[in-house]
Motif scaffolding. Sequence first.
Motif, short mmCIF file in Angstrom:
data_model
loop_
_atom_site.label_atom_id
_atom_site.label_comp_id
_atom_site.label_asym_id
_atom_site.label_seq_id
_atom_site.Cartn_x
_atom_site.Cartn_y
_atom_site.Cartn_z
N GLU A 74 0.87 -1.31 -0.05
CA GLU A 74 -0.09 -0.01 0.17
C GLU A 74 1.05 1.36 0.32
OE1 GLU A 74 -2.61 -3.29 2.92
OE2 GLU A 74 -0.53 -1.97 2.15
N ALA A 75 2.18 1.27 -0.52
CA ALA A 75 3.19 1.85 -0.31
C ALA A 75 2.38 3.86 -0.79
CB ALA A 75 4.60 2.37 0.38
N ALA A 76 2.64 3.17 -1.88
CA ALA A 76 2.46 4.29 -2.76
C ALA A 76 0.51 4.86 -3.63
CB ALA A 76 2.30 3.77 -4.71
N ILE A 77 -0.33 4.30 -3.24
CA ILE A 77 -1.00 5.06 -3.03
C ILE A 77 -0.97 6.02 -1.83
CG2 ILE A 77 -2.51 2.62 -1.68
CD1 ILE A 77 -5.20 3.52 -3.20
N ALA A 78 -0.81 5.11 -0.54
CA ALA A 78 -0.02 5.65 0.66
C ALA A 78 0.19 7.26 0.71
CB ALA A 78 -0.20 5.26 2.01
N ASP A 79 1.35 6.97 -0.23
CA ASP A 79 2.43 8.79 -0.79
C ASP A 79 0.95 8.71 -1.41
OD1 ASP A 79 4.03 7.56 0.62
OD2 ASP A 79 4.96 7.22 -1.01
N ALA A 80 0.50 8.77 -2.04
CA ALA A 80 -0.37 9.54 -3.13
C ALA A 80 -1.76 10.41 -2.71
CB ALA A 80 -1.43 8.96 -4.08
N ILE A 81 -2.28 9.48 -1.51
CA ILE A 81 -3.19 10.06 -0.23
C ILE A 81 -2.68 11.01 0.52
CG2 ILE A 81 -4.63 9.86 1.50
CD1 ILE A 81 -5.12 7.01 -0.29
N GLU A 82 -1.60 11.13 0.55
CA GLU A 82 -1.03 11.91 2.00
C GLU A 82 -0.67 13.38 1.57
OE1 GLU A 82 3.36 11.72 4.97
OE2 GLU A 82 2.99 10.61 3.16
N ALA A 83 0.14 12.96 -0.20
CA ALA A 83 0.82 14.01 -0.76
C ALA A 83 -0.41 15.00 -0.89
CB ALA A 83 1.42 14.10 -2.03
N SER A 84 -2.26 14.20 -1.74
CA SER A 84 -2.63 15.07 -1.98
C SER A 84 -3.71 16.06 -0.44
CB SER A 84 -3.55 14.35 -2.71
OG SER A 84 -3.33 13.44 -3.85
N LEU A 85 -3.50 15.41 0.61
CA LEU A 85 -4.35 15.76 1.62
C LEU A 85 -3.49 16.56 2.06
CD1 LEU A 85 -5.62 12.72 2.76
CD2 LEU A 85 -6.67 14.85 2.04
N ALA A 86 -1.90 16.42 1.67
CA ALA A 86 -1.50 17.44 2.97
C ALA A 86 -1.56 18.82 2.60
CB ALA A 86 0.36 17.15 2.83
N ILE A 87 -2.30 18.83 0.98
CA ILE A 87 -2.52 20.45 0.48
C ILE A 87 -3.41 21.21 0.74
CG2 ILE A 87 -0.24 19.64 -1.35
CD1 ILE A 87 -3.29 19.52 -3.23
N TYR A 88 -4.48 20.80 1.75
CA TYR A 88 -5.02 21.31 1.69
C TYR A 88 -5.08 22.24 3.33
CZ TYR A 88 -7.49 19.81 -2.26
OH TYR A 88 -7.93 19.45 -3.24
N PRO A 89 -4.39 23.28 3.47
CA PRO A 89 -4.53 23.83 4.80
C PRO A 89 -5.75 23.72 6.11
CG PRO A 89 -5.15 25.46 3.52
CD PRO A 89 -4.63 24.73 2.86
N HIS A 90 -6.84 23.38 5.99
CA HIS A 90 -7.43 22.75 6.84
C HIS A 90 -7.63 21.53 8.09
CE1 HIS A 90 -9.90 21.67 3.82
NE2 HIS A 90 -10.69 20.14 4.48
N LEU A 91 -6.43 20.74 6.86
CA LEU A 91 -6.71 19.49 7.38
C LEU A 91 -5.66 19.16 8.57
CD1 LEU A 91 -7.54 17.13 4.61
CD2 LEU A 91 -8.45 17.48 6.88
N GLU A 92 -5.42 18.39 9.60
CA GLU A 92 -3.84 17.96 9.72
C GLU A 92 -3.77 16.48 9.65
OE1 GLU A 92 -2.01 16.65 13.74
OE2 GLU A 92 -3.92 17.45 14.35
N VAL A 93 -2.66 16.16 8.52
CA VAL A 93 -2.02 15.20 8.68
C VAL A 93 -1.16 13.97 8.63
CG1 VAL A 93 -1.86 13.60 6.23
CG2 VAL A 93 -2.92 15.45 6.04
#
Length: 362
Positions: free
Chosen positions: A35-54
């Motif tokens: 799952e590393a690749a999909i987890a990387d993609a999800i983490e990076a995609s969410l990290a750009i939203y300032p209202h979220l703590e990732v």
Amino acid sequence: MVPARDSDLPVLDLAGSAVDLTVALCDIESVSGNEAAIADAIEASLAIYPHLEVIRDGDAVVARTNLGRASRVVIAGHIDTVPVNANLPVRREGDELIGRGTVDMKAGVAVALVLAADLSEPPVDLTWIFYDNEEVSSDLNGLGRLARTRPELLAGDFAILGEPTSATVEGGCNGTARVEVRLSGIRAHSARSWVGHNAIHDAAEVLRILKDYEPEQLEVDGLVYREGLNAVAITGGVAGNVIPDQAVVTINYRFAPSRSGEQAIAHLRELFDGYELTVTDLAEGARPGLDEPLAQDFLAAVGGVAHPKYGWTDVARFSAHGVPAVNYGPGDPLRAHADDERVNIAEIIACEQGLRAWLGTH
């Protein structure tokens, strides 16, 4: 508008449609343990939203708002799949997406990701959990790992697990137990069977008990759960000319969430009194929790009638931490794991609309 991102990071368009995102997620192969690749993609995609703590924990990704709201809702889904069998990349045929993970459960994950990115001022605080290793041994389960090591991340007043339910609400879940009934005999040459005792023959009485057993239907918080008690394996035998001195019948008991695991095992010991019984697996069920105000509001908003979940799901992990939880996601669960796994696009849209309607009513 989508926030700017580092062009070197994997790209998931969380501002687009949940249907397109389902395809993108499924096309990132993520069989359990990979799952590393999909987890990387999800983490990076969410990290750009300032209202979220990732937060990253192994290959689980948690994103949450911290707005000081009076209530917190947890929405979770697993990002792994069973093995691929010539069913990727995803293809679209008419009103369906066909391919591994479309049902179990990347369509539900896609809905959650779109909402996580879009809901910057939700009326409740939200925790989004995308976790690994659901399709394999329970001790590897990413949500279970978080429950053990980071239980504060599961904390909330209500939880939704995006397991496939054909866009209907399924409350709680049955518990499950596996036991072995061991039968002992005396080994002998089959030409002189009278000097031995055949353990396999003794299994007939165990099977008769199972055949005659009438599973109960128990009402729990307004939902009727059907129990089940079945032999799922039988082993024994030494050689073609030997009377066997050992036989084992493996039994699976699916019990209503009104019973505790301890009560379920006590029921089995009573049923098989006099037999050697060994517990090999036990998972508590989860009460539906639909009497909670948040759950009532959710059910009203999605316009559905709640049904019981007969199988065991990870809602039980939330229930164990005192968080009432339901199953709600796109996809027919009967299609899960099939080589022609497919999800109806209308169900993806319905789940997104249902969650949006609910989160706009508090």
